[in-house]
Write a protein that holds these residues in place. Sequence first.
Motif, short mmCIF file in Angstrom:
data_model
loop_
_atom_site.label_atom_id
_atom_site.label_comp_id
_atom_site.label_asym_id
_atom_site.label_seq_id
_atom_site.Cartn_x
_atom_site.Cartn_y
_atom_site.Cartn_z
N GLN C 257 0.83 -1.20 0.00
CA GLN C 257 0.00 0.00 0.00
C GLN C 257 0.88 1.26 0.00
O GLN C 257 0.64 2.19 -0.79
N ALA C 258 1.87 1.25 0.85
CA ALA C 258 2.77 2.42 0.92
C ALA C 258 3.52 2.60 -0.40
O ALA C 258 3.73 3.73 -0.87
N GLU C 261 1.06 4.16 -2.87
CA GLU C 261 0.73 5.55 -2.49
C GLU C 261 1.90 6.48 -2.76
O GLU C 261 1.72 7.61 -3.23
N TYR C 264 2.32 7.26 -6.55
CA TYR C 264 1.32 8.09 -7.23
C TYR C 264 0.90 9.32 -6.42
O TYR C 264 -0.09 9.96 -6.74
N ARG C 265 1.67 9.62 -5.37
CA ARG C 265 1.29 10.73 -4.48
C ARG C 265 1.01 12.01 -5.25
O ARG C 265 0.06 12.73 -4.97
N ASP C 271 -5.47 7.36 -8.40
CA ASP C 271 -5.99 7.33 -7.03
C ASP C 271 -5.82 5.93 -6.46
O ASP C 271 -6.40 4.98 -6.98
N VAL C 272 -5.01 5.82 -5.42
CA VAL C 272 -4.80 4.53 -4.77
C VAL C 272 -5.79 4.38 -3.62
O VAL C 272 -5.76 5.18 -2.67
N PRO C 274 -7.76 2.61 -0.31
CA PRO C 274 -7.29 1.88 0.85
C PRO C 274 -7.21 0.37 0.56
O PRO C 274 -8.00 -0.15 -0.22
N THR C 275 -6.29 -0.29 1.22
CA THR C 275 -6.07 -1.73 1.01
C THR C 275 -7.38 -2.51 1.02
O THR C 275 -8.18 -2.38 1.95
N ARG C 291 -8.23 4.40 -10.89
CA ARG C 291 -8.26 4.05 -9.46
C ARG C 291 -7.66 2.65 -9.31
O ARG C 291 -7.96 1.75 -10.11
N SER C 293 -6.27 -0.59 -6.56
CA SER C 293 -6.31 -1.24 -5.26
C SER C 293 -5.30 -2.37 -5.31
O SER C 293 -5.20 -3.09 -6.30
N ARG D 50 -14.42 10.42 -4.24
CA ARG D 50 -13.09 10.53 -3.64
C ARG D 50 -12.33 11.70 -4.27
O ARG D 50 -12.26 11.82 -5.49
#
Lengths: 343, 343, 343, 343
Positions: C257-258, C261, C264-265, C271-272, C274-275, C291, C293, D50
Amino acid sequence: MIKVGIVGGTGYTGSELLRLLVRHAQVEIAAVTSRSDAGTGVADFHPALRGEIDLAFTTPEAAGLADCDLVFFATPNGTAMNEAAALLEAGVRVIDLAADFRLKDLEVWQRWYGMTHAAPDLVEAAVYGLPEVNREAIATARLVANPGCYPTAVTLGLLPLLEAGVVDAGRLIADVKSGVSGAGRKPSTALLLAECGESFKAYSVGGHRHQPEICENLRHAVGVEIGLTFVPHLVPMVRGIEASLYATLQQSGLDLQALFEARYRNEPFVDVLPTGSPVETRSVRGTNLCRLSVLEPQGAGVVVVQSVIDNLVKGAAGQAVQNMNIMFGWNEATGLALSALAP
Amino acid sequence: MIKVGIVGGTGYTGSELLRLLVRHAQVEIAAVTSRSDAGTGVADFHPALRGEIDLAFTTPEAAGLADCDLVFFATPNGTAMNEAAALLEAGVRVIDLAADFRLKDLEVWQRWYGMTHAAPDLVEAAVYGLPEVNREAIATARLVANPGCYPTAVTLGLLPLLEAGVVDAGRLIADVKSGVSGAGRKPSTALLLAECGESFKAYSVGGHRHQPEICENLRHAVGVEIGLTFVPHLVPMVRGIEASLYATLQQSGLDLQALFEARYRNEPFVDVLPTGSPVETRSVRGTNLCRLSVLEPQGAGVVVVQSVIDNLVKGAAGQAVQNMNIMFGWNEATGLALSALAP
Amino acid sequence: MIKVGIVGGTGYTGSELLRLLVRHAQVEIAAVTSRSDAGTGVADFHPALRGEIDLAFTTPEAAGLADCDLVFFATPNGTAMNEAAALLEAGVRVIDLAADFRLKDLEVWQRWYGMTHAAPDLVEAAVYGLPEVNREAIATARLVANPGCYPTAVTLGLLPLLEAGVVDAGRLIADVKSGVSGAGRKPSTALLLAECGESFKAYSVGGHRHQPEICENLRHAVGVEIGLTFVPHLVPMVRGIEASLYATLQQSGLDLQALFEARYRNEPFVDVLPTGSPVETRSVRGTNLCRLSVLEPQGAGVVVVQSVIDNLVKGAAGQAVQNMNIMFGWNEATGLALSALAP
Amino acid sequence: MIKVGIVGGTGYTGSELLRLLVRHAQVEIAAVTSRSDAGTGVADFHPALRGEIDLAFTTPEAAGLADCDLVFFATPNGTAMNEAAALLEAGVRVIDLAADFRLKDLEVWQRWYGMTHAAPDLVEAAVYGLPEVNREAIATARLVANPGCYPTAVTLGLLPLLEAGVVDAGRLIADVKSGVSGAGRKPSTALLLAECGESFKAYSVGGHRHQPEICENLRHAVGVEIGLTFVPHLVPMVRGIEASLYATLQQSGLDLQALFEARYRNEPFVDVLPTGSPVETRSVRGTNLCRLSVLEPQGAGVVVVQSVIDNLVKGAAGQAVQNMNIMFGWNEATGLALSALAP
C-alpha cells in the motif's frame, strides 16, 4: 416424423427454429441453408447448438427442399415470395417467418416494403398464422404467413376488446417495447451494445411496418376499421416484447377480466393473469406464451392491457412451430413445452 | 417415479430446481417449503412457473418430507446441517445445494461460514457431488453436497491439468466472473441494478468461501496440495460464470487439446471446444453444460483455460438433478436435455 | 487559447474528445473532419452535443489543419502515419489516439497491425503519451502517441511493482475486462447488444495488439524484459475497463500500500484506494481517473492489483487532453475536472 | 458564496446533489447529514466522490443547518414536513426533493402517501419548483417543492399542447419508462439486477403517486381539469426517463413543431428536436436537459410527444440546483454546464 427444411439458418429466427426443432419429436431437420455460410457446420456457426445438430449449412440448390414435407423461410423480406411457388407446386408446405405474405393489400405492402411483390396470387392463398384467430384455416393451409412479433403481442391484447365491441376501434394506442434481437443479426451501428445499451428510445414514430399488419389483420378478424397509433421503443435487453395497449371503453361496468379469461380459456399459449398483476417479459423468456393483464385504472374509462411475449418464440419461431403442429394435426404444444428462464 | 421435496423454494436455486423438475419424467414434486410464504401458490410467487405447478408452499413441518424419496435443500447455509439427519434416518436421500457439507475440514468450514457445525458426522458421510470426479460415490450416496458454482467451473477447468501433473499446483490463478443471480434473491443494496448495472468490479479479493472448497476438493481429487489465488468479479448480467484459469506448465510440447478431450470424452455435460474458440456464457445459458477452451498463448509456458457454466444450472440446480439421476440409476441426462438460450 | 483540429470526429474517441474540448478553457475547436459525413452538423450526428458545438464536419482538405496549433487524430490505425508528417512540418503539434506511433519496434508493429509503416522516422520521434511515465518528454514533444486503453490500465497497475523490482517481471498475468465501446462505433455483428448483452466472454486469447504495447513500454520504463500473459474479456456494458493483475512477489513483508501511495502521491489522475477496497468501473465513469487497489490475498506470495479506468477518457480522449495540457504548459487538469457519474 | 446543507446524503438524490454542488462556484457545502452513517466520510461512502469532498456525514442535530443559507432535503417522504418549519423560521431557505410539499390538495396527498401531513401551512406556502412554469414564484420562494421525476418529463411534454388548448385535456395518456435509480438506493428484492435485468415490465398500473402530482400541477398551470392515464414501466438500465405522451388533437393543420419551439425558445434546459427525431435517454445522461420531440404520425389526429430526462438530474438534483440558482438570482445554468455522457 416429417422432413423439414429451413431456408436461412444464420439469423435469430433461424437459430431459434433450430433450438426448438432439434427436440421436436415429429420432425427431422433435413437441411438448413445459407448462401454465405454453405459448408460451415451449423453448430460451429451457432456454438450454443453444439451437440444438438450435425448438419452443415447448404446452398438452397443443394438442400433438396422439394423433398421436404415443410419448409420454413427464416430469410429477409423478399426471399420467400420468389421461392415459395416452386416448393408449393412440389407439394411442400411453407411457413414464411418474414413479411412476404402477411398483408393482403399489395399496395400497402409494396409501399412499406419498398419492393414489387413477386407472387401476388400466393398472397391471396396464404393464411395469416395467428392460431388464436385462424386455427381452422391454418390446419388446411399450404402456405402460412407467420405474424410479426409486435403484431402478435398487440393483436392478442386487443382481440377480446374488439371482438366484444366494447372499445372505440378508431382510437387505439399501442406503446410497444422490444429487446434488440427483434432487429435481427445483421451488422449495424445503431444496434451495437455501445449505442443502445444503458439507454431507451422510441423509433419509427412516424410509421412502422407492423402498424398496417396489425390493422389489416384485426380488421379481418373483427370486421371493423381500425385506427391505431403505434409507437415502438427499443429496450436495452436481448429478448422480449411488452405492449401497453390503451383503448377507450364504450361501456361501463364491464368485467374485463372475465372477458379476457373467457376468450382465451382454451388457448394453450395465452395466459391471462389476475387483474392488476405485473407482467414481466422474463416470465415468458424462451417460451411460446403470451401473458396478458387487463385493467381499467381508477375507473377512468380507459382500458389498459399489458401483453408480453418472447419476440423470438411466440413472436417468430415458436409460433411457426405451433402453426406446423396445427398443419400436421399434432398436439399444438408438441416441442413447445418450455419453462420460462427466470431469472 | 419418485417423490421429491424441496426445502426452500423461494430463492433462485429453488425456482431453478422447480423449472427442471416439473418436466422431469421420473419425479413427482411432493412438497415445496417456505416458512415465510407458506400458503402462497408456488406459481403465484414465481409467475414464470404459471401453468407448470399447482402446489402451494408449505411449512417444513407440514410437508411430509419423511415420506419423500429425496429431499433437496435449497436453503441458506446452516439449515441442512440441522435438518438432514432426521430425514436420512427416515431413509430419505438428501442433496444439499448450500455449503453445509462441502468441506471435510470442519475448522476451515467454521472459519469461513461463521458457525459451529451442527452435524460433523454427516460431513464425514457426505459425498461431494461433482459427477466428473465422484460419480461412483454419488451413485451410492445417501447425502450429497452439491458443489458451489465457482468451484464447479474452476474445478472442471483445472482437473485435466492437475490429474496429468503438468502444471505447478502451487501457483494457480482463477480470475472468475459471475452474473448477479449467484448472490441470491435476498433484499440487498449492493446487488441493485442501480448499483451493479453498467459497472464491473472485483469483490472479496481478500478471501472468498469458494477458494477453500476448490482447494480441498481438488486436493482430494488429485492428491497434491493446491495453491490458488482466487479473485471473483461481478458482471452486470443475470446468469453465467466465466472462469479464466492460469497455470504454469511444467512440461513443453504438450497437446493440451488432446488432454482435455480425452479427459471429458465420456462426460455428458462437459464440452471441450476447438483450440482457441471463444467461449461465451450465453452458449450454456439455461443448460447443465460446462464448456471449456484451453490454450497456451504464444507458447509462453502459461496455460489459459476458459470455463463457462450457467451458475444456476451446472452451478446449482442442474448439477443437483444430475446427482439425483446418478443416485437413482437413471440416465444421467434425464430432465437435462436443454438447449442453450442464445441469443 | 489555441486552435485545435480533430481528424475523425464520428467515432467514440472523437465524440469523447468533443465532449471534453467544448468546455476546455484554453481551446477553440477549429475543425472536425469526416470524409463520410462532411457537411453534416457535428451536433446533428452526435445529438448528445446539441447546443455545445456549431461546427459541421469538413473534409480534411478543407479543414485548414495546418493553421491549427494542435491536431488530434481520432482515426483508424494507419491514418495518422500518412498525414502527420505534413502537419508537423507546418509546425502543428500532433496527438494520435490510434496505434500508429505506439511501438518503437516496427517489425512487431507491422506484424500486429498488418500494414507497412509509412513513417518510420516519426515513430522514432514520437513520445508515448503516458504522463505518469513520460511527463517531461511529453512537455516538449511535437508528436505524441496516445496509449491504448488496456495498456493504460495495466501499466499504471504494474508500474510501482516493476519499478521497485519486487515481482517476477517474466511471469505477469493481466486478466482485463472492457465495456464494448472500446471496440469502436463501426457496424458489426459481434458487438450487437443481441450478441454480447447478458453474456460474458474472453476474446483474442491467443494474442491481442495491446500485449506488445504493454511489454515494450513497460520495458522502456523499467529496463527489464517483460513476460506477460494478457487475456481480454468483453463485459456487457458500454464504458469501463477493469484489469486484475497478478504477479509473483520476490520479497515478503512489503508494504504494498505504501509503495503504491508513494508512487502516485503527486499524480492528479491516479488514485490509490485503501487496502482491499473494491474498485468499481463506475467510480471513474466519465472521468480521467485511474483508481487502483493492491493486495496480497492471504499472504500467498501473489500480489493482486485491480485497476479501473474509463476506456474513453483515461483510456483515450481524456489522456489526450491531459497530454495536450502538458504540451502547452497548462495545469494538467484543465478541462478534466469531472466527477464520476455514479450510479 | 452561500452555505448549503444537505439532509440525507446517502441516497441517489443526495449523491447526485453532491456531484453537482462540489463544482458549483457559488456554493460551499457546510454539512451533509445521515443518521445511519454519521461519522463516515462522505467520499468513503460514495467512492466516486473521492477527492471531491472532505466532509464526513453528521447527524442533523450536529450539522448546524440553521446557519446555512439553504438546506436541501434529499430524504424519504415525510421527513421535510417535520423539519422544514424550524429552518424556515431561522431564515434558511429550503428545497425538498421529496414529495412533502408537491400537492396542494392535502386529502389527495394523504391518501397517496399514507401519512397525516405535519405541516399543512407550509404546503400552502411552498412553490412547485418547475422553473418552466413557476420561475417568478421560485425566485422569491422560501420553500420549494422540487418536482418528481416522471412529473417533470410528462409536464414539459404536455405543457405546450395544453397551454395552447389544442388537445383534449380529459383524455391524455402517458406511457412512461424509467431506469431503476428512480426507485432509490434502499435494499430491495424487486430491484435486484437479477430480478429486473434483461426484462421489462409495467408497474403500479392501477395507480402511481406521480399521476395526481402531474394532474394537479398541470391544472394549476393551464386552468383546465386534466384526465390522465399514467402507466410507468421499469427499464433494465440505471438512469433515464422516457415519456411517450398521447393526446387527441382538437384542431387540424397545426404546426406542432413551431408551437413547441416557441414555448421553449428561452428555456436553458429544454431542447426541442427537429420533427421526428429519435430521442434517446443517453442524450441527456448526466445533464439537466429535457429533450423533446413532437409528431402527429400519419396525420391521424393523435399527437405523440417523446420527452427524455435524466431522472437524477432534471428529475431531481439538477432541477434542485436550477431552483437554487433562481432563488439566489444567479445565472440559471451555474453549475449545470454539463455535457451528456454518450455513449
